[in-house]
Design an enzyme around this catalytic site. Structure first.
Site, mmCIF file in Angstrom:
data_model
loop_
_atom_site.group_PDB
_atom_site.id
_atom_site.type_symbol
_atom_site.label_atom_id
_atom_site.label_comp_id
_atom_site.label_asym_id
_atom_site.label_seq_id
_atom_site.Cartn_x
_atom_site.Cartn_y
_atom_site.Cartn_z
ATOM 1 C CE LYS A 79 54.829 42.893 -12.374
ATOM 2 N NZ LYS A 79 53.196 43.653 -12.880
ATOM 3 C CB SER A 154 51.648 44.783 -9.060
ATOM 4 O OG SER A 154 51.691 44.528 -10.679
ATOM 5 C CB SER A 178 50.832 47.486 -13.306
ATOM 6 O OG SER A 178 50.245 47.048 -11.412
#
Ligand code: GLN
Length: 493
Positions: A79, A154, A178
């Site tokens: 990420k 996210s 997330s």
């Protein structure tokens, strides 16, 4: 060799150790897959092909020397809020658009040491604030099961990349859901470890008392292997716990006989999607048939969780994001009239709408005169929420809930209504407030062929039990084997 990209990390590792394939071949397959599929999915912000080639070559040398670990030669996506030395780390924000960290996050160096191969950095909601990945300043990531839909967020880029077979496993971060919510939306496994289990050093901070890094994977065993590699005390993160790390992979015995599983009545609320409810109740029945002892539990403070989270998370965010001032690093606006104007313009131009909304909310909640009414009160209710779980775990070992109230929604469906978006996390947020671990795993499909996630929770630092329950369920079902349309063998973008 084709047909490599759909394999789990542990299946790839077996092939590598049997010398049936080389790490460089696995990497070639991953990059051809990314080139074929990512133009439609848009999971990656930055590819790390050069780094990956070097890592794959050294993985092959290591394997030849007989020194391979379970992650040696495995393609991993990161990420883009995890710092990577020499590779831009943007948090999907204009304000960090050109930020090249001078150091690696501790989890990144841990995976590098384990021999993993980094294929690239994945898209997210700006600073991990969101549930759909639509808050990225750069691009919208699409759900591999239906490209009209969001991949969750996210960590939507990491979830889509794993789901569409562009990497074997990925790292995400979870502040209020997330990792788990995008895993549910994309039909994969996502694990948020106990707060303190994994070092946060080098994770760009959103809400420091809630943030935790964890794996997104194709099955529970892969999630356990990643957790094994990234867990443990880190002198660079004073909140990382000095508690011995058990082997999580060794905990996957397949046996849940006598395991007490609690169903919190507050999580089966009226108005919840009936297909989600049915899939989760069916999953609980599977666990019962495997010998688990199913009981009802109560978590009475659940209705306050979303409100508490949006006070505390925004307060912490407003403090954490104060460092982006255009002075020390990151984006600086051109032609300011004076120093104050430079701060204001840099922040006005650098941050997106959701991030600004949260900075304002958090600054308000922390301001003199309101602090007691909001921030302090929020902390008090957070304690009550944690005590709910403490009490429940006196009677059960694991708690089962849905991960998200609905399957993946359509791109644009909730962007105009932040409150609706915040409610996507109604089942995941309490877990971060309590600091306990949670996992989402596939437990069915909606009539529209969208994946549904089962969430399992356990006491702090009891990931071995959590993963054992998840693995036993997974191995007696087929859901985790389903592939999204774009990931079928030979399918293009
Ligand atoms: N969706 C939640 C939020 O917007 C959680 C995000 C996260 O876990 N990073 O804050």
């Amino acid at each position: 060799m084709s047909g490599l990209t759909h394999l789990t990390a542990h299946a790839l590792s077996d092939l590598l150790r049997k010398k049936e394939v080389k790490a460089v071949e696995i990497l070639d397959a991953a990059f051809s897959r990314i080139r074929a599929v990512d133009p439609a999915i848009r999971a990656f912000l930055t590819l790390m092909e050069e780094t990956a080639r070097k890592q794959a070559a050294s993985a092959d040398e290591r394997i030849a020397r007989g020194q391979a670990g379970p992650l040696t030669g495995i393609p991993v996506a990161l990420k883009d809020n995890l710092c990577t030395r020499g590779t831009r780390t943007t948090c999907a924000s204009r304000i960090l658009g050109n930020f090249v960290p001078p150091y690696d996050a501790t989890v990144v160096s841990a995976l590098d040491k384990a021999g993993a191969v980094f294929v690239g950095k994945t898209n997210l909601d700006e600073f991990a604030m969101g549930s759909s990945t639509e808050n990225s300043a750069f691009q919208i990531t699409r759900n591999p099961w239906d490209t009209e839909r969001i991949p969750g967020g996210s960590s939507g880029g990491s979830a889509a990349a794993v789901s569409a077979d562009m990497c074997a496993v990925a790292l995400g971060s979870d502040t209020g859901g997330s990792i788990r919510q995008p895993a549910a939306c994309c039909g994969i496994v996502g694990l948020k470890p106990t707060y303190g289990r994994v070092s946060r050093y080098g994770l760009v901070a959103f809400a420091s008392s809630l943030d935790q890094i964890g794996p997104l994977a194709k099955d529970v065993r892969d999630a356990a292997l990643i957790l094994d590699a990234i867990s443990g005390k880190d002198p660079a993160d004073s909140t990382s716990a000095d508690i011995p790390v058990p082997s999580h992979a060794a905990a996957l015995t397949g046996d849940v006989r006598g395991l007490r599983i609690g169903i919190p009545k507050e999580y089966f609320i009226s108005g919840m999607d009936p297909e989600v409810e049915k899939a989760v109740r069916d999953a609980v029945d599977v666990l019962r048939r495997l010998g688990a002892d199913i009981r009802e539990v109560s978590l009475p403070y659940t209705p306050y969780a979303v409100a508490v989270y949006y006070i505390l998370a925004t307060s912490e965010a407003s403090s954490n994001l104060a460092r982006y001032d255009g002075v020390k690093y990151a984006y600086r606006a051109g032609r300011p009239s004076d120093l104050l104007d430079m701060y204001m313009k840099s922040r006005a131009e650098g941050f997106g709408a959701e991030v600004k909304r949260r900075i304002m909310l958090g600054t308000y909640a922390l301001s003199a005169g309101y602090y007691d009414a909001y921030y302090r009160k929020g902390q008090q209710v957070r304690t009550l929420i944690k005590q709910d779980f403490d009490r429940a775990f006196e009677n059960v070992d694991v708690i089962a809930t849905p991960t998200a109230p609905t399957p993946a929604f359509k791109v644009g469906e909730k962007t105009a209504d932040p409150l609706q978006m915040y409610l996507s996390d109604i089942f995941t947020i309490s877990v971060n407030l309590a600091g306990i671990p949670g996992i989402s795993l596939p437990c069915g499909f909606s009539s529209g062929n969208l994946p549904i996630g089962l969430q399992l929770l356990s006491k702090a630092f009891d990931e071995p039990t959590l993963l054992r329950a998840a693995h036993a369920y997974e191995q007696s079902t087929e859901w985790h084997k389903a592939k999204p349309p774009c990931a079928k063998e030979g399918a293009g973008p």
